[in-house]
Design an enzyme around this catalytic site. Structure first.
Site, PDB file in Angstrom:
ATOM      1  N   GLU A 173       0.801  -1.224   0.000  1.00 15.19           N
ATOM      2  CA  GLU A 173       0.000   0.000   0.000  1.00 15.19           C
ATOM      3  C   GLU A 173       0.840   1.283   0.000  1.00 15.19           C
ATOM      4  OE1 GLU A 173      -2.830  -0.245   3.194  1.00 15.19           O
ATOM      5  OE2 GLU A 173      -3.951  -1.854   2.238  1.00 15.19           O
ATOM      6  N   GLU A 389      -5.299  -8.738   0.950  1.00 13.38           N
ATOM      7  CA  GLU A 389      -5.995  -8.495   2.215  1.00 13.38           C
ATOM      8  C   GLU A 389      -7.472  -8.280   1.939  1.00 13.38           C
ATOM      9  OE1 GLU A 389      -4.402  -5.228   4.508  1.00 13.38           O
ATOM     10  OE2 GLU A 389      -2.345  -5.836   4.107  1.00 13.38           O
TER      11      GLU A 389
HETATM   12  C1  FCB Z   1      -4.208  -2.251   5.632  1.00 12.22           C
HETATM   13  C2  FCB Z   1      -2.824  -2.653   6.062  1.00 12.22           C
HETATM   14  C3  FCB Z   1      -2.780  -3.762   7.067  1.00 12.22           C
HETATM   15  C4  FCB Z   1      -3.892  -3.654   8.090  1.00 12.22           C
HETATM   16  C5  FCB Z   1      -5.222  -3.436   7.415  1.00 12.22           C
HETATM   17  C6  FCB Z   1      -6.384  -3.365   8.357  1.00 12.22           C
HETATM   18  O1  FCB Z   1      -4.198  -0.948   5.169  1.00 12.22           O
HETATM   19  O2  FCB Z   1      -2.084  -3.076   4.939  1.00 12.22           O
HETATM   20  O3  FCB Z   1      -1.501  -3.782   7.655  1.00 12.22           O
HETATM   21  O4  FCB Z   1      -3.590  -2.675   8.996  1.00 12.22           O
HETATM   22  O5  FCB Z   1      -5.173  -2.269   6.640  1.00 12.22           O
END
Ligand code: FCB
Length: 492
Positions: A173, A389
């Site tokens: 990110e 994620e």
């Molecule tokens: C993302 C991050 C991860 C975690 C999630 C909830 O932005 O990559 O580390 O904190 O959010």
């Protein structure tokens, strides 16, 4: 055997599809001084009064550094085919440069070997926000030299683990850590500077390009990508101003880092809104920054609803736009306006929304994931996509039976997995889904309060307990492994 639902879900995906779980080093490892690890920018940030909710810090976190064997057993028990984790740069190079710290590398060798023995794909990310403090002291991501340091670090890790790890993510990110870390001051290193942010954007772009080439130089066969936070942007109304504002938000949130890497150009609406020299580009950068990433990693947590103008600007925790407009009104360094000269207004976390919200205040909007996957496919063709994620936090604690009955999390994953299946029918080339997270952990500036885990962690005892959602997810993973002719078990 799993439930009927689990079999039905698994059957909607190809047998090669990888079901996984994700974590990151700083959020779980603890042991911040062990085996020669250097200090990172997050230790410094955690020491700032008020920076982290309730004054939490990550000195112990999930104590994964000491308990990794038990954690591999936990991951194996879930039946996942892929484990996404990150490597802590300060463990490999305590000062961010120079020779590798063997003891630090050895930890990740043990972890990778343990995963491979368990038939799980190790899927590391090289940078998940824990910059060595020594590099921050010489300018951090706003300093051009940091890109070269990242390439050196990448090569060191590849030399040792490249023989066992096939899939690598360079960054996690980039937009989030540059905007929150350099512009909004809400993440480490806690700077609030538009010039630093703009420099960091270009340095991190060049670090991608240089890191990609360094990785390939050591291991030409390695599959190297990077992980981007993405969110579909929708205009709040149909009016022209809102549409223009939406196009701008999309260019910045979704394309600021992908566009230069895939096309060799920063997105035009962004370029139109800044003085080009603020990026501190050097001759030759335009040619160098285009690199053929082997896959695109994506993290989608919400959508963005965008409008232009408005007096009542909401708190914009994730975005630069209000800071940019502050810069304008306070005579900052750049006239940073959206097309049409309006201040952008973005509503997602705290503004108007239709969906229910998680404990982070994020709107639950599964369609967002579907739309992001199809927009990637539209923009970049059939590039392999790894969902790195997907998940949600709820305020939850074990019931009297010691179990967390997290129906909300099950519903979240069920809906998001369905959105992925639909996007794949629409042509998206998705190869994995990683639930964020394996277990509750240190959620950056929010500390330990938001619990994202499939497994509950009692931070006083370090006891891990599978929540109901973990059982539900395990059934899917196991059903997938049981698919006829399954090729799911990585390394099987
Ligand atoms: C993302 C991050 C991860 C975690 C999630 C909830 O932005 O990559 O580390 O904190 O959010």
């Amino acid at each position: 055997m799993g439930t009927r639902e689990a079999w039905d879900i698994a059957a909607r995906f190809p047998s090669s599809f990888l079901w996984g779980v994700a974590t990151s080093a700083y959020q779980i490892e603890g042991a911040l001084n062990a085996d020669g690890r250097g200090r990172s920018i997050w230790e410094s940030f955690c020491e700032r009064p008020g920076a982290i909710d309730r004054g939490d810090d990550a000195s112990v976190a999930c104590d994964h550094y000491h308990r990794y064997r038990d954690d591999i057993a936990l991951i194996r028990d879930l039946g996942v085919g892929s484990y996404r984790f990150s490597i802590a740069w300060p463990r490999i190079q305590p000062t961010g440069q120079g020779a590798a710290n063997r003891a630090g590398l050895a930890f990740y060798e043990r972890l990778v070997d343990g995963l491979l023995e368990a038939g799980i794909r190790p899927f590391p990310t090289l940078y998940h926000w824990d910059l060595p403090q020594a590099l921050e002291d010489t300018g951090g991501w706003a300093a051009r030299d940091t890109a070269a340091r990242f390439a050196d670090y990448t090569a060191l890790v590849m030399q040792v683990l490249g023989d066992r790890v096939d899939h690598w993510a360079l960054f996690n990110e980039p937009f989030i850590f540059t905007s929150r870390g350099y512009l909004l001051g809400r993440y480490a290193p806690g700077r609030r500077s538009l010039p630093d942010f703009l420099r960091a954007v270009h340095v991190v772009t060049m670090a991608h390009a240089d890191g990609f080439r360094a990785a390939k130089a050591v291991r030409p066969s390695a599959q190297v990508g990077s992980v981007f936070a993405m969110a579909p942007c929708e205009p709040a109304t149909d009016c022209d101003d809102d549409r223009a504002a939406t196009a701008y938000a999309d260019a910045v949130f979704n394309r600021l880092f992908t566009a230069p890497l895939f096309t060799g150009r920063y997105p035009q609406p962004f370029l139109d809104s800044i003085p080009l020299k603020a990026l501190a580009m050097r001759p030759g950068d335009t040619e160098r920054m285009r690199v053929p990433l082997d896959f695109l990693g994506v993290n989608t947590y919400y959508r963005l609803v965008v409008s232009s103008g408005g007096d009542n600007r909401p708190d914009l925790p994730y975005f630069l736009f209000d800071v940019l407009s502050d810069q304008r009104t306070t005579g900052g360094h750049a006239d940073f306006s959206a097309p049409g000269g309006n201040i952008l207004r973005i509503e997602n976390a705290f503004g108007r929304s239709e969906g229910k919200r998680t404990a982070m205040g994020w709107e639950i909007w599964p369609r967002a994931l579907h739309d992001v996957l199809l927009s990637i496919t539209r923009d970049y063709g059939a590039i392999p996509i790894e969902i790195c994620e997907s998940g949600c936090a709820f305020d939850e604690s074990p019931g009297t039976d010691g179990v967390v009955h997290d129906q909300g999390r099950i519903a979240y994953h069920r809906a998001h997995i369905a959105a992925v299946a639909e996007a794949m029918q629409g042509g998206a080339n998705v190869r994995s889904y990683h639930a964020w997270s394996l277990y509750d952990n240190f959620e950056w500036a929010s500390g330990y309060r938001p619990r994202f885990g499939l497994a509950h962690v009692d931070f006083a005892t370090q006891r891990r307990t599978l929540k109901d959602s973990a059982h539900w997810y395990r059934d899917i993973c196991r059903a997938a492994r049981g698919n006829v002719g399954a090729a799911v078990g990585y390394g099987d």
